[in-house]
Write a protein that holds these residues in place. Structure first.
Motif, mmCIF file in Angstrom:
data_model
loop_
_atom_site.group_PDB
_atom_site.id
_atom_site.type_symbol
_atom_site.label_atom_id
_atom_site.label_comp_id
_atom_site.label_asym_id
_atom_site.label_seq_id
_atom_site.Cartn_x
_atom_site.Cartn_y
_atom_site.Cartn_z
ATOM 1 N N GLN A 61 0.961 -1.403 -0.135
ATOM 2 C CA GLN A 61 0.131 0.086 -0.091
ATOM 3 C C GLN A 61 0.955 1.102 0.219
ATOM 4 O OE1 GLN A 61 -3.633 0.127 3.122
ATOM 5 N NE2 GLN A 61 -3.005 2.625 3.258
ATOM 6 N N MET A 62 0.595 1.906 -1.095
ATOM 7 C CA MET A 62 1.076 3.207 -1.279
ATOM 8 C C MET A 62 0.853 4.686 -0.148
ATOM 9 S SD MET A 62 4.112 2.055 -3.045
ATOM 10 C CE MET A 62 5.327 3.430 -3.617
ATOM 11 N N GLU A 63 1.695 5.897 -0.636
ATOM 12 C CA GLU A 63 1.654 6.682 -0.403
ATOM 13 C C GLU A 63 0.485 7.185 -0.744
ATOM 14 O OE1 GLU A 63 4.765 5.818 -0.375
ATOM 15 O OE2 GLU A 63 5.908 6.843 -1.623
ATOM 16 N N ASP A 64 0.057 7.515 -2.056
ATOM 17 C CA ASP A 64 -0.831 7.870 -2.905
ATOM 18 C C ASP A 64 -0.678 7.345 -4.341
ATOM 19 O OD1 ASP A 64 1.494 8.837 -4.396
ATOM 20 O OD2 ASP A 64 1.527 10.620 -3.306
ATOM 21 N N LEU A 66 0.160 8.313 -7.130
ATOM 22 C CA LEU A 66 1.055 8.474 -7.608
ATOM 23 C C LEU A 66 2.192 7.859 -7.756
ATOM 24 C CD1 LEU A 66 0.784 12.569 -6.711
ATOM 25 C CD2 LEU A 66 0.922 11.764 -8.997
ATOM 26 N N ALA A 67 2.539 7.833 -6.224
ATOM 27 C CA ALA A 67 3.392 6.252 -6.423
ATOM 28 C C ALA A 67 2.789 5.058 -6.524
ATOM 29 C CB ALA A 67 3.593 6.221 -4.823
ATOM 30 N N ILE A 70 3.348 4.637 -10.801
ATOM 31 C CA ILE A 70 4.633 4.362 -10.681
ATOM 32 C C ILE A 70 4.751 3.265 -10.486
ATOM 33 C CG2 ILE A 70 5.810 5.988 -9.625
ATOM 34 C CD1 ILE A 70 6.158 5.594 -13.033
ATOM 35 N N ALA A 71 4.834 2.527 -8.761
ATOM 36 C CA ALA A 71 5.089 1.565 -8.767
ATOM 37 C C ALA A 71 5.064 0.465 -9.471
ATOM 38 C CB ALA A 71 4.910 1.379 -6.950
ATOM 39 N N GLN A 73 4.394 0.426 -12.404
ATOM 40 C CA GLN A 73 5.921 0.260 -13.672
ATOM 41 C C GLN A 73 7.109 -0.143 -13.756
ATOM 42 O OE1 GLN A 73 5.054 3.070 -16.688
ATOM 43 N NE2 GLN A 73 3.310 3.625 -15.503
ATOM 44 N N GLY A 74 7.386 -0.117 -11.731
ATOM 45 C CA GLY A 74 8.941 -0.310 -11.859
ATOM 46 C C GLY A 74 9.457 -1.911 -11.612
ATOM 47 N N GLU A 96 -0.454 11.648 -15.240
ATOM 48 C CA GLU A 96 1.132 11.447 -15.538
ATOM 49 C C GLU A 96 0.961 9.808 -16.039
ATOM 50 O OE1 GLU A 96 3.471 13.742 -13.242
ATOM 51 O OE2 GLU A 96 5.182 13.551 -14.398
ATOM 52 N N HIS A 97 1.389 8.730 -15.287
ATOM 53 C CA HIS A 97 1.307 7.643 -14.917
ATOM 54 C C HIS A 97 1.581 6.941 -16.151
ATOM 55 C CE1 HIS A 97 4.253 8.632 -10.470
ATOM 56 N NE2 HIS A 97 4.264 9.538 -12.163
ATOM 57 N N TYR A 100 2.768 7.577 -19.007
ATOM 58 C CA TYR A 100 4.097 6.930 -19.016
ATOM 59 C C TYR A 100 4.428 5.932 -19.597
ATOM 60 C CZ TYR A 100 9.472 6.360 -17.024
ATOM 61 O OH TYR A 100 10.470 5.668 -16.818
#
Ligand code: TPP
Ligand code: SF4
Ligand code: MG
Lengths: 389, 299
Positions: A61-64, A66-67, A70-71, A73-74, A96-97, A100
């Motif tokens: 569970q990320m911080e938002d 946005l994270a 993109i996480a 995609q990593g 935005e992502h 990307y």
């Protein structure tokens, strides 16, 4: 390739669409999810968090959003199949992502359990009002694929299809659910792993040195892939890039890259038609619908047929790319299209656009709805009657 | 310029038989950085650190955000990812968790990591995500033309602080420390040997590691504030730096052209996110749980 049995919960279940979607992802081979809670999509990641330790993979569970967006995609460039899951405001943060992923050709599945908007809107109630946002919401020109399930069973089935398409085309693929489909409980049949086809990543067979990360041929516009750690020393950037993946910010490279990113999907639009048609061949009026609205529309269509009208039902399974040629073909005989959707008129614009090239005069009637609940079938019926006049 | 500084700069100059060349994508040189910019010097140190680390470079990945520093990923001959503005850390998080055998390094600017990306920094440090974060702090937004950054000291002029900055800057090592980083150090690009050594040391450690690198932006920061060019800034670093290893990070905030405390401030052990996850699930599920990303009993 067949599904990895570790992720397949074979059997007959009663579960809601969110849970079924999660099982679809696990069956498809998804082993990394980064998410951020938001109603009405949270159950998908909650289930994933509970299931993944024993399947073998990671949930974080990320911080938002946005994270999260993109996480994942990593995660892809580390070698896993991934998805992120969101609704409403979270989808806006992911835009935005999305670009990307399109630009870097990162195969990824994005689940949007649609709720009423704009802004915080109706967190717990349904809508289908993000259909244009996913298509146009990130800046620049890009293409995506989007599927729309109308039942928990389809949440499972189409999730697998979404993963497979994302690998085949190396693009973001959306599963466009809505609050009702996400929260409705029905029978879900999960087949055995050997009956589930999964598409493997398009791994290259070339050796480091021979391999160019974004090279394609005129016959196949989808590049082959590698992951970090395999000795290829790739470079991936959201800047306009050349075949090596190196930044190449000039007009010729933009003119080469952007059309390829679009055409790898646009050239295959005919392969990407996935619809259910019922009685469209000799229909005077065709109701085009998708997702939960298709189930409401069926009631209206039955009622109209009972009155003796020739009404067909065209249900979109793949909403993007939009099946332009099919609409044009149906317009050779049909007199009118009726388009109910849980938004103020989004996919109906695509029907109008498709018909702009058709010589015959064909009526298009939008049946909008601001969201929060489904249509009253009566409202759709009225418009069918209007169309038939 | 003092003689020792002269010598010092000569030692970091790139010549054709420079030992760092194999670490660079030579087909991408010349780079975009301005003459006198410190980013290249920091990259030089990083290449030396890679060389000295003995790591298998096929298993080292570098992730950058957007900015002049963000271009670093594109010049290193590693698996390299130039992501979006502020999001190198969450991308690196996904990369590391999906392929735990990678040694993942984030290399980005002060604006990228602490303005738009600040939230991700805090959380990755809190989680003890196993990544090394190198921040080139030039006190400004270089790429976009010299706007105020969350690191700009009170005083200097920036294009969006045309009458001088009046906002309080972050103390980066203090943030990293408070959020739980296992390794925190600060050096300037004057301290090439110490910086390369710190990078090597940090590459060999586990957990969320942070190195702040003070670096001149002559084009948009020092010249505009009549502080001279890159060499003058390096001279300032040389004259005003004091090495205080182990000092309380509360004490290392930077003022305008003031004293610069450098050194290694934090070096501790904490289980990484994956170690915690594996330990927790092993405890919870027993043998039904297969530790994730663990090869030959190590992770
Ligand atoms: C979402 C978004 N907002 C703004 C920008 C414009 N932008 C590019 S780089 C940058 C600042 C970079 O500053 P820093 O991280 O300190 O890097 P430096 O150039 O100083 O090395 C900004 C604001 C962007 N690329 N994306
Ligand atoms: S603008 Fe500043 S930070 Fe960017 S390359 Fe030039 S000197 Fe370096
Ligand atoms: Mg900066």
């Amino acid at each position: 390739m067949k599904a990895d049995p570790k992720g397949v919960l074979t059997g007959v279940h009663f579960m809601d669409g969110d849970h079924a979607a999660c099982e679809g992802a696990l069956a498809a081979g998804c082993r990394f999810v980064a998410g951020y809670p938001i109603t009405p999509s949270t159950e998908i990641v909650e289930r994933f968090a509970a299931r993944i330790p024993k399947v073998g993979g990671v949930f974080i569970q990320m911080e938002d959003e946005l994270a999260a967006s993109i996480a994942i995609q990593g995660g892809v460039w580390g070698g896993q199949k991934v998805m992120s899951v969101t609704s409403g405001p979270g989808l806006s943060l992911m835009m935005e992502h999305l670009g990307y992923a399109a630009m870097t050709e990162t195969p990824s599945v994005w689940v949007d359990v649609q709720r009423g908007g704009p802004s915080t809107g109706l967190p717990t109630l349904p809508a289908q009002a993000d259909m244009m946002q996913i298509k146009w919401g990130s800046h620049g020109d890009y293409e995506i694929i989007a599927l729309s399930p109308n039942s928990p069973q389809e949440c499972f089935d189409l999730m697998i299809k979404a993963f497979n398409l994302s690998e085949e085309y190396r693009c973001p693929v959306f599963l466009m659910m809505d609050e009702v489909v996400g929260h409705m409980t029905e029978r879900v049949n999960i087949p055995s792993a050997d009956q589930i086809d999964v598409t493997e990543r398009k791994w290259t067979k070339k050796k480091p040195g021979e391999y160019k990360a974004f090279a394609t041929t005129p016959e196949d516009l989808v590049p082959e892939m590698v992951k970090a750690g395999d000795g290829y020393r790739i470079h991936v950037t959201g800047l306009t890039h050349d075949e090596r993946g190196y930044p190449a910010m000039d007009v010729p490279n933009q003119a080469k890259l952007i059309p390829r990113l679009l055409n790898k999907i646009r050239n295959n639009v005919h392969k990407l038609v996935d619809v259910r048609m019922d009685g469209c061949e000799d229909a005077d009026v065709i109701v085009m619908s998708f997702g939960i609205t298709s189930r409401v529309a069926t009631a209206a269509i039955d009622a109209a047929r009972a009155k003796g009208l020739k009404v067909g039902h065209l249900r979109l399974i793949i909403c993007w790319p939009f099946p332009v040629a099919l609409i044009q073909q149906l317009a050779r005989t049909a007199k009118a299209f009726v388009v109910p959707e849980l938004n103020m008129g989004q996919m109906v614009l695509e029907v109008r656009k498709a018909l702009a090239d058709v010589d015959r005069k064909v009526k298009v009637i939008s049946v909008p709805h601001p969201g929060g609940t489904v249509h009253d079938p009566e409202t759709i019926l009225e418009q069918i009657l209007e169309a038939a006049r | 310029m003092s003689e020792s500084l002269d010598l010092h700069l000569a030692s970091v100059e790139t010549s054709l038989d420079n030992p760092v060349l194999p670490f660079l994508r030579q087909d991408r040189i010349p780079h975009i950085w301005c003459p006198g910019c410190g980013i290249g010097t920091s990259v030089n140190c990083f290449c030396r650190a890679l060389s000295d680390s003995g790591l298998d470079l096929d298993k080292v990945a570098i992730v950058s955000g957007i900015g002049c520093t963000g271009r670093t990923a594109g010049y290193l001959n590693l698996d390299s990812f130039h992501t979006t503005h502020g999001r190198a850390i969450p991308f690196a998080t996904g990369l590391k968790l999906s392929n735990p055998e990678l040694n993942v390094v984030v290399y980005s600017g002060d604006g990228d990591l602490f303005a738009i990306g600040g939230n991700h920094f805090f959380h990755a440090a809190r989680r003890n995500m196993d990544i090394l974060v190198i921040c080139v702090n030039n006190f400004t937004y270089g790429m976009t033309g010299g706007q105020v950054a969350p690191t700009t000291p009170v005083g200097p002029t920036q294009t969006t602080m045309p009458y001088g900055n009046f906002e309080n800057p972050f103390n980066l090592p203090f943030i990293a420390d408070a959020c739980g980083a296992t390794y925190v150090s600060r050096w300037t690009i004057y301290h090439v040997r110490q910086l390369a050594k710190a990078m090597k040391e940090a590459l060999g450690k586990k957990g969320f590691r942070f190195i702040e690198v003070m670096s001149p932006c002559p084009t948009l920061y020092s010249r505009r504030n009549r502080l001279g060019d890159g060499v003058d800034q390096v001279k300032y670093y040389k004259e005003k730096s004091v090495i205080k290893n182990g000092v309380d990070t509360k004490e290392v905030g930077l003022g305008y052209q003031g004293e610069i405390v450098v050194g290694k401030f934090v070096d501790r052990e904490r289980p990484t996110w994956l170690e915690s996850m594996n330990a927790h699930y092993s405890h919870h599920f027993g043998d039904a749980f297969q530790p994730y990303g663990v090869k030959n009993g190590q992770d």
